[in-house]
Design a protein around this motif. Sequence first.
Motif, PDB file in Angstrom:
ATOM      1  N   LEU A 336       4.966  -5.545 -19.536  1.00  0.00           N
ATOM      2  CA  LEU A 336       4.994  -5.594 -20.992  1.00  0.00           C
ATOM      3  C   LEU A 336       4.413  -6.928 -21.485  1.00  0.00           C
ATOM      4  O   LEU A 336       3.643  -6.982 -22.438  1.00  0.00           O
ATOM      5  N   GLY A 338       2.310  -8.613 -19.809  1.00  0.00           N
ATOM      6  CA  GLY A 338       0.895  -8.546 -19.471  1.00  0.00           C
ATOM      7  C   GLY A 338       0.073  -7.748 -20.464  1.00  0.00           C
ATOM      8  O   GLY A 338      -1.148  -7.753 -20.419  1.00  0.00           O
ATOM      9  N   THR A 339       0.766  -7.038 -21.371  1.00  0.00           N
ATOM     10  CA  THR A 339       0.035  -6.322 -22.401  1.00  0.00           C
ATOM     11  C   THR A 339      -0.702  -7.308 -23.308  1.00  0.00           C
ATOM     12  O   THR A 339      -1.798  -7.030 -23.779  1.00  0.00           O
ATOM     13  N   TRP A 340      -0.086  -8.469 -23.513  1.00  0.00           N
ATOM     14  CA  TRP A 340      -0.712  -9.434 -24.426  1.00  0.00           C
ATOM     15  C   TRP A 340      -1.086 -10.762 -23.785  1.00  0.00           C
ATOM     16  O   TRP A 340      -1.983 -11.431 -24.238  1.00  0.00           O
TER      17      TRP A 340
END
Lengths: 490, 64
Positions: A336, A338-340
């Motif tokens: 999660l 690593g999504t941003w």
Amino acid sequence: MTEAPTTPPADGGGGSAAPPGIGGELRALRRSRSDRVVAGVLGGLGRRLGIDPLLLRIVTVVLAIFGGIGVLAYAAAWLLIPAEDEEASVAEQALGRHDAGSPRTATVALALGLTLVALIAGGGIVGGDWDGGVLLLLAALGLAILFRRDDRQAAAETAASSDDPTHPRPSFTDYPGYPGYPGSTSATPSVTAPVDDESATDATSGDGEKVQADTSVVDGAEAPDGDTSDGPAVAGDIAGAAGPESAGPSRWWTEEQAWEAGQPTRPADDTSWDPYAEPEAPGPEPRRARSALGLITVSAAAVAVGALAVSDATWADVPPATYVATALAVVGLGLLLGTWWGRSRGLIALGIALSVALVPAVAVDRLGFEGTDATFRPTTLAELPTGTQDHGAGSVRYDLSGLDFAGAGRKSLSVDMGVGELLVIVPPNVDVEVNGDVGVGELRAFGQMSGGFGQETRVIDVGGDGKGGGSLALNLDLGVGSLEVRREAP
Amino acid sequence: MKHHDADVVSLVFGLLFLGVSAMWPLIHFEVLGLPGLGVAAPVLLISVGLAGLMASLGRLRRDR
């Protein structure tokens, strides 16, 4: 399925004519891009071994059906084997191979942590306190990744980054103290002079650690005492690096020039330059920097699981599936994040493996692997259960001594149990027919004892009063453990 | 770690794994029986899938 694949063994990856031993053979394995059903693991393996992948697929599916080992093995292979066109496996990418900073220190710390987890898990299994099998498997998997990664890193470092002038990194051969050094003194700041002396003596005496430490100082990335636990690997670096160096010293000279040229802000004779300081501008990066997120997530998961293990060993009672679920939650959080920020896609494979592992762990929990200690004591014949009674594991006792079977016709009790102790107590006078089946363990019916594998016994016992006093059939099936039927007065 | 555009793949799998791991305590403390799991699993998949779809569509619109 009858025709063998005509493709020669894979040329990709290994390259060398004779891979050294099983390690080299394993490293040369690649997941096939063209011949794939899920991730190309079996396609690649079949090509390497010269076996029709279809055969391997059938075996894997069969293994997956019987016990789920096939799924776990496939997931592990997916994690560990790089794809044909990729240098690093998914797991290595997740752990951030060739990461900037001090990869060795991180590796050693992580390896120690995983070994600890493996030891705890192994101790738990031997002690029989809790089911650490999944944890042990995960720790072993992590260690395998680390060692594989470290091997390749050592190999890569012999070639060093000297081939890549845009990403210069000083090697210890850049120091005047080293015997093969071309002889420049102006380029090296005087601050490093004492270090050079040491490096000279150490390099000639073959002490790997010191040389590695010296290099690290100038890198500004690692503490001077560096790491102390992988001397052999560093020694390999020296041997490897010394080879090309002696072949062409001029090459190192030009590299030195290039390095200095790449750092125009640092005058060669500026004594205020502190080699211990972090470089303020990292400069243009020739390749994408590895994200630390994967390593952070895996470390956080290790810490969380370790904390659980500690609490399990001391005060709390942690069901086995909690370990898997916690690790999975941490991996999910990492993804999660690593999504941003950063990159963590490599964690997906780890998450899939953990999700798969969660299913049997939960199933075991639902069956009561922790051990249900139950006693059933019916007081009237109507309370005697009619269907087959299923128990997962634990210690189960059916006390029928309070029942009066006389004149009630033929009654029966069927019990099916996985692991543990099963005890059935019957009243003194009832005629009993026992059909006992024990997979592994001990079977005792009215004092007759047998033990070992695959015990199947049919015992008829009429009790103290001879025939009469009612009739009872016991159908008892136990996977592993001890099964006993005995008489007791109410 | 640098901030970057939303990575839909990471988002979908991250939510999925968090959802799967969240089911374990629900099962363990018997908030959710097997029939409940039959409802919760599709709900989880649909919501994660919808989140992924929305993120993908958002990115497509931004790219255009």
